[in-house]
Motif scaffolding. Structure first.
Motif, PDB file in Angstrom:
ATOM      1  N   LEU A   4       0.426  -2.020  -0.061  1.00  0.00           N
ATOM      2  CA  LEU A   4      -0.083  -0.149  -0.371  1.00  0.00           C
ATOM      3  C   LEU A   4       0.624   1.384  -0.128  1.00  0.00           C
ATOM      4  N   TYR A   5       0.571   1.791  -0.927  1.00  0.00           N
ATOM      5  CA  TYR A   5       1.535   3.370  -1.113  1.00  0.00           C
ATOM      6  C   TYR A   5       0.312   3.871  -1.227  1.00  0.00           C
ATOM      7  N   LEU A   6       0.733   4.860   0.043  1.00  0.00           N
ATOM      8  CA  LEU A   6      -0.365   5.973   1.277  1.00  0.00           C
ATOM      9  C   LEU A   6       0.753   6.819   0.830  1.00  0.00           C
ATOM     10  N   VAL A   7      -0.213   7.691   0.081  1.00  0.00           N
ATOM     11  CA  VAL A   7       0.409   9.709  -0.388  1.00  0.00           C
ATOM     12  C   VAL A   7      -0.784  10.584   0.152  1.00  0.00           C
ATOM     13  N   ARG A   8      -0.420  11.406   1.130  1.00  0.00           N
ATOM     14  CA  ARG A   8       0.032  12.739   1.078  1.00  0.00           C
ATOM     15  C   ARG A   8      -0.728  13.413   0.566  1.00  0.00           C
ATOM     16  N   HIS A   9      -1.944  14.341   0.519  1.00  0.00           N
ATOM     17  CA  HIS A   9      -2.551  15.023  -0.680  1.00  0.00           C
ATOM     18  C   HIS A   9      -1.712  16.583  -0.798  1.00  0.00           C
ATOM     19  N   GLY A  10      -1.696  17.048  -1.693  1.00  0.00           N
ATOM     20  CA  GLY A  10      -0.724  18.070  -2.185  1.00  0.00           C
ATOM     21  C   GLY A  10      -0.662  19.333  -0.988  1.00  0.00           C
ATOM     22  N   GLN A  11      -0.237  20.378  -0.909  1.00  0.00           N
ATOM     23  CA  GLN A  11      -0.526  21.806  -0.459  1.00  0.00           C
ATOM     24  C   GLN A  11      -1.026  22.450  -0.558  1.00  0.00           C
ATOM     25  N   ALA A  12      -2.167  22.426   0.574  1.00  0.00           N
ATOM     26  CA  ALA A  12      -3.326  22.913   0.512  1.00  0.00           C
ATOM     27  C   ALA A  12      -3.146  24.190   0.659  1.00  0.00           C
ATOM     28  N   SER A  13      -4.615  24.967   0.999  1.00  0.00           N
ATOM     29  CA  SER A  13      -4.731  26.578   0.960  1.00  0.00           C
ATOM     30  C   SER A  13      -5.054  26.893   2.310  1.00  0.00           C
ATOM     31  N   PHE A  14      -3.860  26.676   3.292  1.00  0.00           N
ATOM     32  CA  PHE A  14      -3.674  27.100   4.430  1.00  0.00           C
ATOM     33  C   PHE A  14      -4.004  28.595   4.492  1.00  0.00           C
ATOM     34  N   ARG A 142      -8.526   1.430   5.913  1.00  0.00           N
ATOM     35  CA  ARG A 142      -6.695   0.797   5.854  1.00  0.00           C
ATOM     36  C   ARG A 142      -7.322  -0.577   5.643  1.00  0.00           C
ATOM     37  N   THR A 143      -8.194  -1.343   6.224  1.00  0.00           N
ATOM     38  CA  THR A 143      -8.813  -2.792   5.372  1.00  0.00           C
ATOM     39  C   THR A 143      -9.127  -2.897   4.053  1.00  0.00           C
ATOM     40  N   PHE A 144      -9.891  -1.413   4.274  1.00  0.00           N
ATOM     41  CA  PHE A 144     -10.662  -1.847   2.076  1.00  0.00           C
ATOM     42  C   PHE A 144      -9.675  -1.277   1.338  1.00  0.00           C
ATOM     43  N   CYS A 145      -8.456  -1.009   1.745  1.00  0.00           N
ATOM     44  CA  CYS A 145      -7.565  -1.235   0.867  1.00  0.00           C
ATOM     45  C   CYS A 145      -6.622  -2.240   0.749  1.00  0.00           C
ATOM     46  N   MET A 146      -6.122  -3.105   2.061  1.00  0.00           N
ATOM     47  CA  MET A 146      -5.834  -4.229   1.624  1.00  0.00           C
ATOM     48  C   MET A 146      -6.650  -4.977   1.803  1.00  0.00           C
ATOM     49  N   ARG A 147      -7.381  -4.489   1.322  1.00  0.00           N
ATOM     50  CA  ARG A 147      -8.081  -6.358   0.340  1.00  0.00           C
ATOM     51  C   ARG A 147      -7.767  -7.071  -0.506  1.00  0.00           C
ATOM     52  N   GLU A 148      -8.296  -8.494   0.032  1.00  0.00           N
ATOM     53  CA  GLU A 148      -7.561  -9.287  -0.628  1.00  0.00           C
ATOM     54  C   GLU A 148      -7.780  -9.057  -2.062  1.00  0.00           C
ATOM     55  N   GLY A 149      -6.862  -9.806  -2.992  1.00  0.00           N
ATOM     56  CA  GLY A 149      -6.475  -9.659  -4.377  1.00  0.00           C
ATOM     57  C   GLY A 149      -6.011  -8.954  -5.247  1.00  0.00           C
ATOM     58  N   VAL A 150      -5.880  -7.645  -4.484  1.00  0.00           N
ATOM     59  CA  VAL A 150      -4.800  -6.816  -5.174  1.00  0.00           C
ATOM     60  C   VAL A 150      -3.248  -6.651  -4.681  1.00  0.00           C
ATOM     61  N   GLU A 151      -2.119  -6.112  -5.541  1.00  0.00           N
ATOM     62  CA  GLU A 151      -1.072  -6.591  -5.216  1.00  0.00           C
ATOM     63  C   GLU A 151      -0.218  -4.593  -4.311  1.00  0.00           C
ATOM     64  N   THR A 152      -1.170  -4.072  -5.390  1.00  0.00           N
ATOM     65  CA  THR A 152      -0.365  -2.639  -5.693  1.00  0.00           C
ATOM     66  C   THR A 152      -1.537  -1.469  -5.326  1.00  0.00           C
ATOM     67  N   VAL A 153      -1.317  -1.370  -3.894  1.00  0.00           N
ATOM     68  CA  VAL A 153      -2.512  -0.099  -3.900  1.00  0.00           C
ATOM     69  C   VAL A 153      -2.509   1.256  -3.553  1.00  0.00           C
ATOM     70  N   LEU A 154      -2.210   2.389  -4.758  1.00  0.00           N
ATOM     71  CA  LEU A 154      -1.906   3.762  -4.207  1.00  0.00           C
ATOM     72  C   LEU A 154      -3.436   4.853  -3.934  1.00  0.00           C
ATOM     73  N   ALA A 155      -2.939   4.850  -2.480  1.00  0.00           N
ATOM     74  CA  ALA A 155      -4.246   5.498  -1.902  1.00  0.00           C
ATOM     75  C   ALA A 155      -3.736   7.277  -1.203  1.00  0.00           C
ATOM     76  N   VAL A 156      -4.940   8.022  -1.423  1.00  0.00           N
ATOM     77  CA  VAL A 156      -4.914   9.320  -1.309  1.00  0.00           C
ATOM     78  C   VAL A 156      -4.952  10.450  -0.121  1.00  0.00           C
TER      79      VAL A 156
END
Length: 222
Positions: A4-14, A142-156
């Motif tokens: 699982l590649y878990l990526v934080r969002h880009g710079q927002a508008s602080f 996390r459980t949804f992303c790491m479900r059976e049947g997928v090998e590489t997950v990218l989540a934002v």
């Protein structure tokens, strides 16, 4: 093992009226991290994001950078950030105060750390969302992303949700969530390898799209 590649969002508008929109730098970061991941040979077979605007805009940039346009990512609201503004209002209301502190960076992040720790301890009356609810929805994601049947997950996702996921993965105390959050760079990549029984943190807060030539512009935290 699946990753699982878990990526934080880009710079927002602080400091803007609507934080939930990427800045021009945030858009560049999203495309840049997409190009960097593609150069590493990352080829997701599942794409997941929270349902906040900054998640969608970041995912769009990543897809462009990876030359993967045409993909429709799945959405899981468990990846959404908690609402710090709502927590702060609930705390102030309980104290009989109405006005929020000025949003300068030093005061903002110090206040965030203090308020979130009170939230962890269930010391904020009538919060819009309890810490237990937040913790459980992030675990559902996390459980949804790491479900059976997928090998590489990218989540934002967002820094607080990512911090919570990693803290729970490490069996760390709740305070670890906000400590990790406040370290999280924009478009940072976190890698978790997993099996049906176990999950392991293999990378934290990585920025493969940043080097000495672009660090002054691209390294941001909020």
């Amino acid at each position: 093992m699946p990753v699982l590649y878990l990526v934080r969002h880009g710079q927002a508008s602080f400091g803007a009226d609507d934080y939930d929109v990427l800045s021009p730098t945030g858009h560049r970061q999203a495309e840049a991290v997409g190009r960097a991941l593609a150069a590493q040979g990352v080829t997701p077979d599942a794409w997941v994001m929270g349902d906040m605007r900054r998640h969608r805009e970041t995912m769009e940039g990543i897809l462009t950078g990876m030359d993967a346009t045409g993909i429709t990512p799945e959405v899981h609201a468990g990846l959404n950030e908690y609402d710090f503004g709502a927590l702060l209002k609930a705390k102030m209301k309980a104290a009989g105060q109405d006005d929020a502190p000025p949003p300068d960076r030093r005061n903002y992040f110090r206040t965030l750390r203090e308020v979130v720790q009170e939230w962890h301890r269930d010391e904020i009356p009538d919060p819009y969302e309890t810490y237990g609810t937040f913790r459980d929805r992030v675990e559902d994601a996390r459980t949804f992303c790491m479900r059976e049947g997928v090998e590489t997950v990218l989540a934002v996702s967002s820094g607080g949700a990512i911090g919570q996921m990693i803290a729970r993965l490490l069996d760390a105390p709740p305070i670890t969530q906000v400590k990790l959050q406040l370290q999280m760079k924009n478009c940072a990549v976190n890698r978790i390898v997993y099996s049906a029984r176990n999950a392991y943190l293999h990378g934290f807060n990585e920025t493969p799209y940043i080097d000495a030539s672009n660090e002054a512009e691209m390294l941001t935290y909020s």
